[in-house]
Design a protein around this motif. Structure first.
Motif, short mmCIF file in Angstrom:
data_model
loop_
_atom_site.label_atom_id
_atom_site.label_comp_id
_atom_site.label_asym_id
_atom_site.label_seq_id
_atom_site.Cartn_x
_atom_site.Cartn_y
_atom_site.Cartn_z
N ARG A 35 0.88 -1.23 0.06
CA ARG A 35 0.02 0.13 0.05
C ARG A 35 0.88 1.24 -0.03
NH1 ARG A 35 -4.23 -0.14 4.66
NH2 ARG A 35 -4.83 1.64 4.03
N THR A 36 0.55 2.35 -0.44
CA THR A 36 1.19 3.51 -0.86
C THR A 36 0.44 4.74 0.04
OG1 THR A 36 -0.06 4.19 -2.75
CG2 THR A 36 1.91 2.78 -3.11
N PRO A 37 1.11 5.81 0.24
CA PRO A 37 0.49 6.60 1.07
C PRO A 37 -0.70 7.37 0.02
CG PRO A 37 2.65 7.16 0.97
CD PRO A 37 2.55 5.89 0.08
N LEU A 38 -0.68 7.22 -1.22
CA LEU A 38 -1.63 7.49 -2.07
C LEU A 38 -2.98 6.61 -1.63
CD1 LEU A 38 -3.00 9.17 -4.32
CD2 LEU A 38 -2.12 7.58 -5.93
N ASP A 39 -2.83 5.37 -1.62
CA ASP A 39 -3.89 4.65 -1.12
C ASP A 39 -4.48 4.86 0.27
OD1 ASP A 39 -3.77 2.54 -3.10
OD2 ASP A 39 -2.18 1.58 -2.19
N CYS A 40 -3.68 5.51 1.10
CA CYS A 40 -4.07 5.80 2.59
C CYS A 40 -5.09 7.06 2.36
CB CYS A 40 -3.08 6.13 3.44
SG CYS A 40 -2.04 4.64 3.81
N THR A 83 -9.25 5.85 -9.56
CA THR A 83 -9.00 4.55 -10.13
C THR A 83 -9.02 3.65 -8.78
OG1 THR A 83 -6.70 3.59 -11.09
CG2 THR A 83 -6.49 5.29 -9.22
N PHE A 84 -8.59 2.50 -9.28
CA PHE A 84 -8.68 1.26 -8.06
C PHE A 84 -7.92 1.26 -7.14
CE2 PHE A 84 -5.86 -1.17 -10.60
CZ PHE A 84 -5.09 -1.88 -9.60
N HIS A 85 -8.00 0.98 -5.80
CA HIS A 85 -7.20 0.95 -4.70
C HIS A 85 -7.21 -0.47 -4.03
CE1 HIS A 85 -5.27 4.70 -4.97
NE2 HIS A 85 -6.39 5.25 -5.30
N GLY A 123 -14.60 5.26 -7.19
CA GLY A 123 -15.67 5.73 -6.48
C GLY A 123 -16.55 4.75 -5.97
N ASN A 124 -16.11 3.24 -5.60
CA ASN A 124 -16.98 2.44 -5.01
C ASN A 124 -17.04 2.36 -3.59
OD1 ASN A 124 -17.75 1.51 -7.70
ND2 ASN A 124 -16.42 -0.05 -7.53
N ARG A 125 -17.95 1.85 -2.86
CA ARG A 125 -17.95 1.32 -1.67
C ARG A 125 -18.08 0.04 -1.22
NH1 ARG A 125 -22.57 1.73 2.43
NH2 ARG A 125 -21.66 2.27 4.43
N LEU A 126 -17.51 -0.56 -0.29
CA LEU A 126 -17.57 -1.78 -0.09
C LEU A 126 -17.69 -2.11 1.46
CD1 LEU A 126 -16.48 -4.84 -1.24
CD2 LEU A 126 -14.63 -4.35 -0.11
N GLU A 127 -18.71 -2.92 1.65
CA GLU A 127 -18.70 -3.45 3.26
C GLU A 127 -18.51 -4.90 3.42
OE1 GLU A 127 -22.73 -2.72 4.93
OE2 GLU A 127 -22.52 -0.75 3.89
N MET A 128 -17.93 -4.99 4.44
CA MET A 128 -17.42 -6.35 4.78
C MET A 128 -17.08 -6.49 6.41
SD MET A 128 -13.13 -6.47 4.34
CE MET A 128 -12.95 -7.99 4.91
N ASP A 129 -17.03 -7.47 6.82
CA ASP A 129 -16.73 -7.94 8.36
C ASP A 129 -15.30 -8.22 8.72
OD1 ASP A 129 -19.36 -7.72 8.95
OD2 ASP A 129 -19.98 -9.91 8.46
#
Length: 156
Positions: A35-40, A83-85, A123-129
């Protein structure tokens, strides 16, 4: 008889021919995930619910008892970039009331079929446990993003 002669010669030629050498299979190894600082800066993690005190879990292929108690934290991860992360559940540790860190429970995450790595589209939102196994005599306090060195307060 003359019709069979070409067929006979063809079969004799095929038997004596050596098989063509096949090239060895090429193995490609993917670059390790980093992971990069951009991902953060582009991924927002929001805890939605915290469910402490779970005494066992049941999945489609196993059931398991915790060493202490299972904690289930439902999170929403939002990608605000174009873009995706990528992120991993193992990036998020749970700190308990005694400030002891706990990594996600491998057993619980596998039994509940939660992904090991997430690619989140633009621009996506993901839910997980997120599942943790912590001692019975403590409570969850906050999530800590180990990679980005940020803290995420829990609801309630």
């Amino acid at each position: 008889m003359r019709r069979l002669l070409p067929l006979l010669l063809l079969s004799l030629t095929a038997c004596g021919a050596e098989p063509a050498a096949t090239p060895p299979p090429t193995t490609t190894t993917a670059a390790p995930y980093v992971r990069t600082p951009l991902d953060c800066s582009k991924l927002t993690v929001t805890p939605l619910t915290v469910e402490p005190g779970i005494g066992y879990i049941i999945g489609t292929h196993a059931e398991w008892l915790p060493k202490g108690q299972y904690i289930r934290i439902r999170v929403a991860i939002t990608n605000t970039d174009s873009t995706f992360h990528t992120t991993r559940p193992t990036d998020y540790q749970l700190d308990d009331a005694a400030d002891h860190p706990h990594q996600t429970s491998v057993d619980a995450m596998e039994i509940k079929r939660q992904p090991n790595e997430l690619n989140i589209g633009a621009g996506n939102r993901l839910e997980m446990d997120l599942w943790y196994d912590i001692p019975v005599d403590t409570q969850p306090k906050l999530l800590r993003d180990n990679t980005c060195t940020t803290t995420i307060p829990l609801p309630g």
